[in-house]
Design a protein around this motif. Structure first.
Motif, short mmCIF file in Angstrom:
data_model
loop_
_atom_site.label_atom_id
_atom_site.label_comp_id
_atom_site.label_asym_id
_atom_site.label_seq_id
_atom_site.Cartn_x
_atom_site.Cartn_y
_atom_site.Cartn_z
N PHE A 101 0.85 -1.23 0.06
CA PHE A 101 0.10 0.05 0.09
C PHE A 101 0.86 1.24 0.00
CE2 PHE A 101 -1.72 -3.38 2.90
CZ PHE A 101 -2.80 -3.77 2.00
N PRO A 102 0.28 2.32 -0.42
CA PRO A 102 1.17 3.50 -0.50
C PRO A 102 1.24 3.93 0.90
CG PRO A 102 -0.65 3.71 -2.04
CD PRO A 102 -0.92 2.46 -1.31
N VAL A 103 2.58 4.54 1.21
CA VAL A 103 3.02 4.88 2.49
C VAL A 103 3.46 6.43 2.61
CG1 VAL A 103 4.47 4.39 4.52
CG2 VAL A 103 3.75 2.43 3.02
N PHE A 104 2.58 7.15 3.61
CA PHE A 104 2.93 8.51 3.72
C PHE A 104 3.90 8.68 4.83
CE2 PHE A 104 2.37 12.74 4.77
CZ PHE A 104 2.39 13.44 3.48
N VAL A 105 5.16 9.15 4.72
CA VAL A 105 6.00 9.12 5.81
C VAL A 105 6.35 10.69 6.06
CG1 VAL A 105 8.17 8.59 6.82
CG2 VAL A 105 7.06 6.95 5.14
N MET A 106 5.89 10.97 7.45
CA MET A 106 6.22 12.31 7.86
C MET A 106 7.56 12.38 8.55
SD MET A 106 4.05 14.63 7.56
CE MET A 106 2.89 15.55 8.06
N PRO A 107 8.43 13.56 8.22
CA PRO A 107 9.54 13.46 8.89
C PRO A 107 9.55 14.21 10.09
CG PRO A 107 9.72 15.22 7.31
CD PRO A 107 8.15 14.29 7.13
N ASP A 108 10.43 14.40 11.16
CA ASP A 108 10.51 14.81 12.50
C ASP A 108 10.31 16.26 11.99
OD1 ASP A 108 10.94 15.81 14.67
OD2 ASP A 108 12.67 14.24 15.13
N LYS A 109 9.47 16.97 12.63
CA LYS A 109 9.19 18.61 12.29
C LYS A 109 10.44 19.43 12.58
CE LYS A 109 5.50 20.00 14.83
NZ LYS A 109 4.54 20.83 15.22
N LYS A 110 11.41 18.97 13.46
CA LYS A 110 12.56 19.75 13.59
C LYS A 110 13.45 19.78 12.39
CE LYS A 110 12.56 18.43 18.61
NZ LYS A 110 12.64 17.04 18.72
N LYS A 111 13.29 18.87 11.81
CA LYS A 111 14.25 18.73 10.42
C LYS A 111 13.83 19.83 9.57
CE LYS A 111 16.04 14.19 9.45
NZ LYS A 111 15.50 12.99 8.49
N LEU A 112 12.42 19.88 9.51
CA LEU A 112 12.05 21.05 8.47
C LEU A 112 12.22 22.53 9.22
CD1 LEU A 112 10.46 21.26 6.12
CD2 LEU A 112 8.42 21.47 7.32
N GLU A 113 12.15 22.60 10.48
CA GLU A 113 12.42 23.90 11.10
C GLU A 113 13.99 24.19 10.82
OE1 GLU A 113 10.87 23.07 14.88
OE2 GLU A 113 8.87 23.63 14.20
#
Lengths: 158, 158
Positions: free
Chosen positions: A144-156
């Motif tokens: 199945f398709p998998v949606f993976v959310m990274p750590d918010k801190k990485k984006l910040e």
């Protein structure tokens, strides 16, 4: 004409980390938009020392521990998720125990979900370094398709 | 109230495999729904024998090869994707060369992509076995949400 596929059954996997909560917003958003059913799944990790512990703890204490864990779970489900979405969408909380990646995929296959949503999790340690995170293991075998959310801190940090 | 996040910059990565083409539908669907820009990125894999090859092939032949590769890519973009994109959707083709996971993340950071869409790819070989697929490597380091689409056959299987 290509349409965006609708997700009627979403599986959100949580370890009750901040990162998972961040991913939850996305899972909820999709369920709401597509009027889908949201499964909120937590997998209790298998403790390899369980058998040893059993020999040192009385039955009574074990039951107390078990009860504490269950209360904790109910509380986590409620405070982190249920409270925020009650009345907005259809959802179901599910608890399993065992290896997280295995349990996630088993459940996904059993329910034939349309999408798996998870965070990259905050786990480190030897196992992570050699075999990758739960998310990596899931997507390695997921049909199945998998949606993976990274750590918010990485984006910040960008 | 939790709102569904909108994806205004969708980065779709392709190796022109069937799996990538399947993932394209998802990427395209997101861009269309959220009225975003769709980046279609292909990485020409870096060939570690390149330096050796160069000493055995004349400059003239090298240029011919280069031209053939470019023509191939342009053709792939057109046949596989451009034809399917409806009027009014913003898109851009981008070609890079190097290590796929590195180039994908560099580009994503440079453009501040909101989401990366990849197939799990069909690659095998030693490198894949030990270090995981391009998708795994991308999500290991990505500060952006990664949407991983499995092989269509996996999904339609038993």
């Amino acid at each position: 004409m290509r349409e965006y596929p609708k997700y009627k059954k979403l599986l959100f996997c949580t370890d009750f980390s901040e990162n998972a909560d961040y991913a939850f917003k996305f899972a909820y958003g999709v369920a709401k938009r597509d009027e889908g059913l949201l499964y909120i799944l937590h997998v209790l990790p298998d403790n390899p020392n369980q058998a040893y512990i059993d020999g040192f703890i009385g039955q009574e204490d074990l039951e107390k521990i078990q009860k504490n864990i269950e209360e904790d779970l109910v509380n986590n489900y409620k405070e982190r998720y249920a409270k925020k979405i009650e009345g907005e969408i259809e959802f179901e909380t599910v608890t399993k125990s065992g290896r997280a990646d295995k349990e996630i995929l088993e459940f996904a296959e059993k329910e034939k979900v349309d999408l798996i949503v998870m965070g990259t999790h905050g786990r480190t340690g030897i196992e992570h370094v050699f075999f990758g995170s739960v998310a990596e293991k899931v997507l390695r075998h997921s049909p199945f398709p998998v949606f993976v959310m990274p750590d918010k801190k990485k984006l910040e940090q960008l | 109230m939790i709102e569904y996040p909108q994806y205004k910059k969708v980065l779709f990565c392709t190796d022109f495999s069937e799996n990538a083409d399947y993932a394209f539908d998802f990427a395209y669907g997101i861009a269309k729904r959220d009225e975003g820009t769709l980046y279609i990125l292909h990485i020409i894999p870096y060939n570690s024998n390149q330096a050796y090859a160069e000493s055995f092939v004349t400059m003239e032949d090298l240029e011919k090869i280069q031209k053939a590769v470019e023509g191939d890519i342009a053709n792939n973009y057109k046949e596989r994707y451009e034809k399917k994109i409806e009027d009014g959707i913003a898109y851009e083709f981008v070609t890079k060369s190097g290590r796929e996971d590195e180039e994908i993340l560099t580009f994503a950071k440079q453009e501040h992509a909101d989401i990366i869409v990849v197939g799990t790819h069909g690659k095998t070989g030693i490198e894949h076995v030990f270090f995981g697929s391009v998708a795994e490597k991308v999500l290991r380091h990505s500060p952006f949400p990664v949407f991983v689409i499995p092989d269509r056959e996996k999904l339609s299987g038993p």
